[in-house]
Write a protein that holds these residues in place. Sequence first.
Motif, PDB file in Angstrom:
ATOM      1  N   ALA A  61      16.059  -8.196  -9.532  1.00 33.69           N
ATOM      2  CA  ALA A  61      14.802  -7.442  -9.473  1.00 33.69           C
ATOM      3  C   ALA A  61      14.476  -7.014  -8.046  1.00 33.69           C
ATOM      4  CB  ALA A  61      13.665  -8.280 -10.049  1.00 33.69           C
ATOM      5  N   THR A  62      14.699  -7.890  -7.096  1.00 30.49           N
ATOM      6  CA  THR A  62      14.417  -7.557  -5.703  1.00 30.49           C
ATOM      7  C   THR A  62      15.325  -6.432  -5.225  1.00 30.49           C
ATOM      8  OG1 THR A  62      13.708  -9.822  -5.260  1.00 30.49           O
ATOM      9  CG2 THR A  62      14.306  -8.480  -3.363  1.00 30.49           C
ATOM     10  N   ALA A  63      16.596  -6.510  -5.566  1.00 26.92           N
ATOM     11  CA  ALA A  63      17.540  -5.463  -5.158  1.00 26.92           C
ATOM     12  C   ALA A  63      17.152  -4.120  -5.775  1.00 26.92           C
ATOM     13  CB  ALA A  63      18.953  -5.850  -5.571  1.00 26.92           C
ATOM     14  N   MET A  64      16.816  -4.126  -7.050  1.00 25.73           N
ATOM     15  CA  MET A  64      16.465  -2.868  -7.703  1.00 25.73           C
ATOM     16  C   MET A  64      15.134  -2.311  -7.191  1.00 25.73           C
ATOM     17  SD  MET A  64      19.142  -2.273  -9.274  1.00 25.73           S
ATOM     18  CE  MET A  64      18.691  -0.772 -10.115  1.00 25.73           C
ATOM     19  N   LEU A  65      14.218  -3.178  -6.830  1.00 23.08           N
ATOM     20  CA  LEU A  65      12.957  -2.737  -6.237  1.00 23.08           C
ATOM     21  C   LEU A  65      13.218  -2.040  -4.903  1.00 23.08           C
ATOM     22  CD1 LEU A  65       9.875  -2.722  -6.503  1.00 23.08           C
ATOM     23  CD2 LEU A  65       9.860  -4.879  -5.264  1.00 23.08           C
ATOM     24  N   GLU A  66      14.076  -2.616  -4.099  1.00 24.45           N
ATOM     25  CA  GLU A  66      14.427  -1.980  -2.826  1.00 24.45           C
ATOM     26  C   GLU A  66      15.073  -0.613  -3.064  1.00 24.45           C
ATOM     27  OE1 GLU A  66      13.761  -2.629   0.273  1.00 24.45           O
ATOM     28  OE2 GLU A  66      12.835  -4.565  -0.081  1.00 24.45           O
ATOM     29  N   PHE A  67      15.917  -0.536  -4.065  1.00 23.72           N
ATOM     30  CA  PHE A  67      16.620   0.713  -4.335  1.00 23.72           C
ATOM     31  C   PHE A  67      15.690   1.795  -4.863  1.00 23.72           C
ATOM     32  CE2 PHE A  67      19.297   3.394  -7.144  1.00 23.72           C
ATOM     33  CZ  PHE A  67      20.084   3.957  -6.167  1.00 23.72           C
ATOM     34  N   HIS A  68      14.891   1.476  -5.880  1.00 25.72           N
ATOM     35  CA  HIS A  68      14.067   2.493  -6.528  1.00 25.72           C
ATOM     36  C   HIS A  68      12.746   2.746  -5.823  1.00 25.72           C
ATOM     37  CE1 HIS A  68      16.631   3.210  -9.974  1.00 25.72           C
ATOM     38  NE2 HIS A  68      16.776   1.903 -10.118  1.00 25.72           N
ATOM     39  N   ALA A  69      12.015   1.704  -5.504  1.00 24.54           N
ATOM     40  CA  ALA A  69      10.668   1.882  -4.953  1.00 24.54           C
ATOM     41  C   ALA A  69      10.684   2.175  -3.457  1.00 24.54           C
ATOM     42  CB  ALA A  69       9.811   0.648  -5.234  1.00 24.54           C
ATOM     43  N   ASN A  70      11.514   1.470  -2.733  1.00 21.16           N
ATOM     44  CA  ASN A  70      11.526   1.627  -1.279  1.00 21.16           C
ATOM     45  C   ASN A  70      12.602   2.582  -0.786  1.00 21.16           C
ATOM     46  OD1 ASN A  70       9.435  -0.215  -1.189  1.00 21.16           O
ATOM     47  ND2 ASN A  70      10.778  -1.957  -0.824  1.00 21.16           N
ATOM     48  N   LYS A  71      13.434   3.082  -1.701  1.00 22.84           N
ATOM     49  CA  LYS A  71      14.504   4.031  -1.353  1.00 22.84           C
ATOM     50  C   LYS A  71      15.418   3.479  -0.265  1.00 22.84           C
ATOM     51  CE  LYS A  71      12.563   7.119  -4.021  1.00 22.84           C
ATOM     52  NZ  LYS A  71      12.682   6.847  -5.408  1.00 22.84           N
ATOM     53  N   GLU A  72      15.814   2.212  -0.447  1.00 20.80           N
ATOM     54  CA  GLU A  72      16.665   1.518   0.522  1.00 20.80           C
ATOM     55  C   GLU A  72      17.951   1.032  -0.151  1.00 20.80           C
ATOM     56  OE1 GLU A  72      16.338   1.272   3.683  1.00 20.80           O
ATOM     57  OE2 GLU A  72      14.237   1.731   4.063  1.00 20.80           O
ATOM     58  N   PRO A  73      18.900   1.942  -0.406  1.00 22.87           N
ATOM     59  CA  PRO A  73      20.125   1.512  -1.087  1.00 22.87           C
ATOM     60  C   PRO A  73      20.952   0.514  -0.284  1.00 22.87           C
ATOM     61  CG  PRO A  73      20.316   3.783  -0.346  1.00 22.87           C
ATOM     62  CD  PRO A  73      18.896   3.369  -0.128  1.00 22.87           C
TER      63      PRO A  73
END
Length: 66
Positions: free
Chosen positions: A17-29
């Motif tokens: 969940a943390t990884a996907m939050l960074e990817f989708h919400a924070n735009k940090e792949p």
Amino acid sequence: MPSKIALLLTTRGCWCATAMLEFHANKEPKIAHNIFELGMKQFHSEPEFILHYAEFLAFQHDDAST
């Protein structure tokens, strides 16, 4: 006290969940990738974690192609 299995599932879910939050919400792949890589050290034998990581990699590749 939670069982070891329940704790493992919760922990694995938190990593994903943390990884996907960074990817989708924070735009940090890159940060999301780093989170999954660190999680692989702990969950390398957990099929569910590996599946989430593979889905992330596939989605990241599809997102870059469009």
